[in-house]
Scaffold this active site. Sequence first.
Site, PDB file in Angstrom:
ATOM      1  N   TYR A 109       0.806  -1.142   0.100  1.00 14.92           N
ATOM      2  CA  TYR A 109      -0.034  -0.146   0.073  1.00 14.92           C
ATOM      3  C   TYR A 109       0.880   1.408  -0.112  1.00 14.92           C
ATOM      4  O   TYR A 109       1.663   1.395   0.802  1.00 14.92           O
ATOM      5  CB  TYR A 109      -1.035   0.019   1.204  1.00 14.92           C
ATOM      6  CG  TYR A 109      -1.879   1.141   1.470  1.00 14.92           C
ATOM      7  CD1 TYR A 109      -3.054   1.215   0.765  1.00 14.92           C
ATOM      8  CD2 TYR A 109      -1.180   2.456   1.888  1.00 14.92           C
ATOM      9  CE1 TYR A 109      -3.871   2.267   0.832  1.00 14.92           C
ATOM     10  CE2 TYR A 109      -2.102   3.520   1.952  1.00 14.92           C
ATOM     11  CZ  TYR A 109      -3.232   3.755   1.425  1.00 14.92           C
ATOM     12  OH  TYR A 109      -3.949   4.664   1.437  1.00 14.92           O
ATOM     13  N   GLU A 197      -3.914   7.161  -3.664  1.00 17.40           N
ATOM     14  CA  GLU A 197      -3.329   5.923  -3.144  1.00 17.40           C
ATOM     15  C   GLU A 197      -3.137   5.026  -4.210  1.00 17.40           C
ATOM     16  O   GLU A 197      -3.853   5.022  -5.326  1.00 17.40           O
ATOM     17  CB  GLU A 197      -4.090   5.357  -1.977  1.00 17.40           C
ATOM     18  CG  GLU A 197      -5.558   5.088  -2.428  1.00 17.40           C
ATOM     19  CD  GLU A 197      -6.478   4.315  -1.310  1.00 17.40           C
ATOM     20  OE1 GLU A 197      -6.112   4.353  -0.160  1.00 17.40           O
ATOM     21  OE2 GLU A 197      -7.663   4.259  -1.474  1.00 17.40           O
TER      22      GLU A 197
END
Length: 201
Positions: A109, A197
């Site tokens: 991530y 993201e």
Amino acid sequence: MNIHEYQAKRLLKAYGISVPTGCVCFTVADAVSVAEGIGGSRWAVKAQIHAGGRGKGGGVEVIEDLNQVAEVAKRMLGMTLVTGQTGPAGRKVSRLLVEEAVTISNELYLGLVCDRSIQRVVLILSLSGGTDIEQVAKEQSKAISRFPIDPAKGLDTTEVVQIASKLGMDAVLAEEIGDLSAKLYALYWENDAVLAEINPL
């Protein structure tokens, strides 16, 4: 403003970040045509709504048979997709992203978010990416590294590489994370984003 995954991937690509080959589709015929154009033997068909958790709700499928692309596209287009972020009413699917399916060795991530409590943009990096990142944040806070960025200095990729190394990434991967972070940071600022993201990376 929320944007769809296919729109986000266009932005990522414009900033030099690698994304799978794919295209937005509004009809079953479009979906089949895009899969044929991509070639290969595996494709991902993804419902495009403004909500996460699409995979768990049946809005993401990896297909290894071109004949099934039409079946999956027909099922998804027009469906009401209910996820943890849509509420019980769900959201109607009117478009799909059809893209090449990539082999995954590990899901990470990488994100940038505005933390209003400290009035800074914060880079977030974790070895645990994917559909359960929110759960990881709640249950394993040490698995997620948060790095506030000084707006006067901007993003220091050397520090990002050090953070990645401390999380256990090898030198090559840590350097790649540093490079990706710089590109994502440029995208974040130049597009006045609140959140940017890559999940999973």
